[in-house]
Design a protein around this motif. Sequence first.
Motif, PDB file in Angstrom:
ATOM      1  N   LEU A   1       0.724  -1.220  -0.148  1.00  0.00           N
ATOM      2  CA  LEU A   1      -0.218   0.097  -0.128  1.00  0.00           C
ATOM      3  C   LEU A   1       0.897   1.386   0.030  1.00  0.00           C
ATOM      4  CD1 LEU A   1      -3.132  -0.885   2.312  1.00  0.00           C
ATOM      5  CD2 LEU A   1      -3.106  -0.065   0.069  1.00  0.00           C
TER       6      LEU A   1
ATOM      7  N   GLN B   1      -0.585  -8.327   5.892  1.00  0.00           N
ATOM      8  CA  GLN B   1      -1.637  -7.564   5.286  1.00  0.00           C
ATOM      9  C   GLN B   1      -2.745  -8.417   4.717  1.00  0.00           C
ATOM     10  OE1 GLN B   1      -0.048  -5.605   1.664  1.00  0.00           O
ATOM     11  NE2 GLN B   1      -1.594  -4.091   1.654  1.00  0.00           N
TER      12      GLN B   1
ATOM     13  N   ALA C   1      -6.598  -7.422   5.427  1.00  0.00           N
ATOM     14  CA  ALA C   1      -7.186  -6.683   4.278  1.00  0.00           C
ATOM     15  C   ALA C   1      -8.328  -7.710   4.056  1.00  0.00           C
ATOM     16  CB  ALA C   1      -6.163  -6.491   3.184  1.00  0.00           C
TER      17      ALA C   1
ATOM     18  N   THR D   1     -13.211  -7.136   6.204  1.00  0.00           N
ATOM     19  CA  THR D   1     -13.805  -6.394   4.850  1.00  0.00           C
ATOM     20  C   THR D   1     -14.963  -7.367   4.249  1.00  0.00           C
ATOM     21  OG1 THR D   1     -12.049  -7.201   3.768  1.00  0.00           O
ATOM     22  CG2 THR D   1     -12.182  -4.855   4.071  1.00  0.00           C
ATOM     23  N   THR D   2     -14.634  -8.571   4.270  1.00  0.00           N
ATOM     24  CA  THR D   2     -15.184  -9.567   3.569  1.00  0.00           C
ATOM     25  C   THR D   2     -16.659 -10.014   4.243  1.00  0.00           C
ATOM     26  OG1 THR D   2     -13.367 -10.443   2.511  1.00  0.00           O
ATOM     27  CG2 THR D   2     -15.155 -11.700   2.175  1.00  0.00           C
TER      28      THR D   2
ATOM     29  N   ARG E   1      -4.810   9.672   1.816  1.00  0.00           N
ATOM     30  CA  ARG E   1      -3.552   9.923   0.675  1.00  0.00           C
ATOM     31  C   ARG E   1      -2.629  11.092   1.229  1.00  0.00           C
ATOM     32  NH1 ARG E   1      -4.618   5.238  -0.828  1.00  0.00           N
ATOM     33  NH2 ARG E   1      -5.134   4.851  -2.817  1.00  0.00           N
TER      34      ARG E   1
ATOM     35  N   ARG F   1      -3.845   2.265  -9.049  1.00  0.00           N
ATOM     36  CA  ARG F   1      -2.627   1.002  -8.716  1.00  0.00           C
ATOM     37  C   ARG F   1      -2.757   0.318  -7.592  1.00  0.00           C
ATOM     38  NH1 ARG F   1       2.787   0.961  -8.553  1.00  0.00           N
ATOM     39  NH2 ARG F   1       2.782   2.453 -10.440  1.00  0.00           N
ATOM     40  N   HIS F   2      -3.595   1.019  -6.711  1.00  0.00           N
ATOM     41  CA  HIS F   2      -3.678   0.081  -5.224  1.00  0.00           C
ATOM     42  C   HIS F   2      -4.987  -0.655  -5.234  1.00  0.00           C
ATOM     43  CE1 HIS F   2       0.183   1.332  -3.626  1.00  0.00           C
ATOM     44  NE2 HIS F   2      -0.056   2.543  -4.043  1.00  0.00           N
ATOM     45  N   PHE F   3      -5.684  -0.499  -6.481  1.00  0.00           N
ATOM     46  CA  PHE F   3      -6.820  -1.481  -6.398  1.00  0.00           C
ATOM     47  C   PHE F   3      -6.812  -2.752  -5.795  1.00  0.00           C
ATOM     48  CE2 PHE F   3      -9.900  -4.256  -8.184  1.00  0.00           C
ATOM     49  CZ  PHE F   3     -11.094  -3.616  -8.039  1.00  0.00           C
TER      50      PHE F   3
ATOM     51  N   LEU G   1      -5.991  -6.209  -4.169  1.00  0.00           N
ATOM     52  CA  LEU G   1      -5.728  -7.280  -4.624  1.00  0.00           C
ATOM     53  C   LEU G   1      -6.862  -8.546  -4.654  1.00  0.00           C
ATOM     54  CD1 LEU G   1      -2.793  -8.836  -5.569  1.00  0.00           C
ATOM     55  CD2 LEU G   1      -2.529  -9.253  -3.211  1.00  0.00           C
ATOM     56  N   GLY G   2      -7.350  -8.370  -3.488  1.00  0.00           N
ATOM     57  CA  GLY G   2      -8.221  -9.761  -3.391  1.00  0.00           C
ATOM     58  C   GLY G   2      -9.598  -9.426  -3.675  1.00  0.00           C
TER      59      GLY G   2
ATOM     60  N   LEU H   1     -11.256 -12.759  -5.016  1.00  0.00           N
ATOM     61  CA  LEU H   1     -11.577 -13.686  -3.971  1.00  0.00           C
ATOM     62  C   LEU H   1     -12.545 -13.467  -2.980  1.00  0.00           C
ATOM     63  CD1 LEU H   1     -10.171 -16.282  -2.163  1.00  0.00           C
ATOM     64  CD2 LEU H   1      -9.067 -14.563  -0.892  1.00  0.00           C
TER      65      LEU H   1
HETATM   66  C1  HEM Z   1     -15.021  -6.763   0.502  1.00  0.00           C
HETATM   67  C2  HEM Z   1     -13.735  -7.264   0.591  1.00  0.00           C
HETATM   68  C3  HEM Z   1     -12.901  -6.345   0.358  1.00  0.00           C
HETATM   69  C4  HEM Z   1     -12.830  -4.768   0.328  1.00  0.00           C
HETATM   70  C5  HEM Z   1     -14.002  -4.053   0.508  1.00  0.00           C
HETATM   71  C6  HEM Z   1     -11.599  -4.414   0.169  1.00  0.00           C
HETATM   72  C7  HEM Z   1     -11.039  -3.058  -0.060  1.00  0.00           C
HETATM   73  C8  HEM Z   1      -9.869  -2.614  -0.390  1.00  0.00           C
HETATM   74  C9  HEM Z   1      -9.538  -1.176  -0.644  1.00  0.00           C
HETATM   75  C10 HEM Z   1     -10.493  -0.167  -0.678  1.00  0.00           C
HETATM   76  C11 HEM Z   1      -8.233  -1.237  -1.007  1.00  0.00           C
HETATM   77  C12 HEM Z   1      -7.478   0.074  -1.338  1.00  0.00           C
HETATM   78  C13 HEM Z   1      -6.537   0.878  -0.419  1.00  0.00           C
HETATM   79  C14 HEM Z   1      -5.893   2.021  -0.844  1.00  0.00           C
HETATM   80  O1  HEM Z   1      -5.928   2.424  -1.887  1.00  0.00           O
HETATM   81  O2  HEM Z   1      -5.365   2.791   0.134  1.00  0.00           O
HETATM   82  C15 HEM Z   1      -7.694  -2.695  -0.931  1.00  0.00           C
HETATM   83  C16 HEM Z   1      -6.481  -3.149  -1.044  1.00  0.00           C
HETATM   84  C17 HEM Z   1      -5.877  -4.093  -1.052  1.00  0.00           C
HETATM   85  N1  HEM Z   1      -6.633  -5.173  -0.457  1.00  0.00           N
HETATM   86 FE1  HEM Z   1      -8.550  -5.386  -0.517  1.00  0.00          FE
HETATM   87  N2  HEM Z   1     -10.641  -5.546   0.099  1.00  0.00           N
HETATM   88  C18 HEM Z   1     -11.270  -6.614   0.299  1.00  0.00           C
HETATM   89  C19 HEM Z   1     -10.959  -8.015   0.309  1.00  0.00           C
HETATM   90  C20 HEM Z   1      -9.577  -8.134   0.298  1.00  0.00           C
HETATM   91  C21 HEM Z   1      -8.987  -9.842   0.277  1.00  0.00           C
HETATM   92  C22 HEM Z   1      -9.828 -10.790   0.348  1.00  0.00           C
HETATM   93  C23 HEM Z   1      -7.829  -9.689   0.289  1.00  0.00           C
HETATM   94  C24 HEM Z   1      -6.746 -10.689   0.196  1.00  0.00           C
HETATM   95  C25 HEM Z   1      -6.623 -11.759   0.685  1.00  0.00           C
HETATM   96  C26 HEM Z   1      -7.366  -8.325   0.003  1.00  0.00           C
HETATM   97  C27 HEM Z   1      -6.036  -7.753   0.147  1.00  0.00           C
HETATM   98  C28 HEM Z   1      -5.833  -6.348  -0.418  1.00  0.00           C
HETATM   99  C29 HEM Z   1      -4.476  -5.756  -0.658  1.00  0.00           C
HETATM  100  C30 HEM Z   1      -3.262  -6.564  -0.429  1.00  0.00           C
HETATM  101  C31 HEM Z   1      -4.347  -4.496  -1.175  1.00  0.00           C
HETATM  102  C32 HEM Z   1      -3.201  -3.491  -1.505  1.00  0.00           C
HETATM  103  C33 HEM Z   1      -3.174  -3.685  -2.872  1.00  0.00           C
HETATM  104  C34 HEM Z   1      -1.870  -2.740  -3.174  1.00  0.00           C
HETATM  105  O3  HEM Z   1      -1.607  -1.697  -2.398  1.00  0.00           O
HETATM  106  O4  HEM Z   1      -1.348  -2.782  -4.271  1.00  0.00           O
HETATM  107  N3  HEM Z   1      -8.649  -7.439   0.078  1.00  0.00           N
HETATM  108  N4  HEM Z   1      -8.623  -3.316  -0.606  1.00  0.00           N
END
Ligand code: HEM
Length: 413
Positions: free
Chosen positions: A77, A240, A244, A248-249, A296, A361-363, A365-366, A369
Amino acid sequence: MATLTNDWPAFLSAEVAADPNAFYRRLRAESPVHWDEGLGGYLLSRHADVGAAYRDPAFSTRNYEERLEPVFGRSLLQMDGSEHSRKRALVTPYFRGKGLTKWEPVIARNIAAILDRSVVSASDALASRFRPGDTVDLLAEFGNYLPVYVITDMLGLPHADYGRFFAWYSAHIDFLGNLARDPRIDARGRAATAELWEYLTPIIAQRRAEPGEDLISALVVAEIDGETLDDIEVCTHVTQILNAGSETTGKALASMFTHLLEQRDLFEAVRDDRSNLTPAISETLRLSPPSQMNGRQTAAEVQIEGVSIPPGSLVMLLMASANRDERRFANPDSFDPSRTDLNHEKAFTASGDHFAFGFGRHFCLGAMLAKSELEQSSSVLLDRFPDMRFAGGRVPTWAGLKMRSVESLQVTL
Ligand code: HEM
């Protein structure tokens, strides 16, 4: 002499926490780039401005050095440029396409195991499994478990340690949501990381010696163009991912069932025709995103809506507000899975219409999943419990500012 009065409530006040959407509606109309003294930063609330900020490198993620690195280590992130692309490429294959399909049976197995309660206590599994007519808290007894079990299975960590994972990630979520900077909450977050990393270190050593099929093994052997991950980086990724993907899920699942049960005809429409399920999930994520905002830090002076934001400023991108912007979505406060201004398939990709998974770019990753977990688990719940309703007809209450969902979801199955 007339005194100018500022009648805006403080962002971190009880008044805003009680009804953030009313505050966001007023922000969008009257103050789309709003300085908040208590936060020490700006609030961006309109869809177009939030989308532009996600895409603009002048809105860096350097704020995560202070607000995330102490508990995650240096994570994806806070990286940008080629460092981010190289490190993200090492994990991307496990979260999309064939790499993701591999985890589908893991999800199915965990849904069944939680509903049978065989994972909670093998001895009383049969006596206590979820049955039609039972009253349960779908968030606490199902939503909080499924993502953690799936992720720990992916990582090759034992379900028996669920209590510890839950405590660690809860301390981390509290740290991230600690916008008022309570030092006790910060200290608990740091202590959780120390414990989690002490727990992970021997496991990483063992996987280096004898790699298996799990994600930790994949991370320790991963190599792209000579790029590999050291132990600290593996700990960071695991922390992370655990964090993450969990809260959320689970919150998204509970929020969706709340919206559906509030309008019985929509619950029945999804139950009787599963092609309505993905739209219900993506509309839930638009209307009630579990993670409501991303911070940000400006790397240069930026101009938005006629306001100049100096370099080095904290800017909060209010996804929850952007997702309800009346300039972008018709009837933005209503839950309407059949709306035509939202492309449900794209909602889980980096080109989606709403920002529940961030943008640029930080969309997330999961995202795919999460989609898979939400689709599979909702389908099983609808199959097994077609008459589900709010227990005692009581509609749940919503809570939270940084993370937001129903507090609990008492249903009669
Ligand atoms: C409904 C479920 C989820 C929601 C609402 C969610 C939401 C988000 C959001 C809003 C961001 C962007 C953060 C930013 O730009 O500051 C993000 C990034 C990320 N999420 Fe999720 N997430 C969910 C599920 C998951 C799952 C299941 C995983 C992995 C097991 C995951 C892993 C990540 C990672 C690693 C990032 C950082 C990506 C990067 O910086 O390139 N997320 N998530």
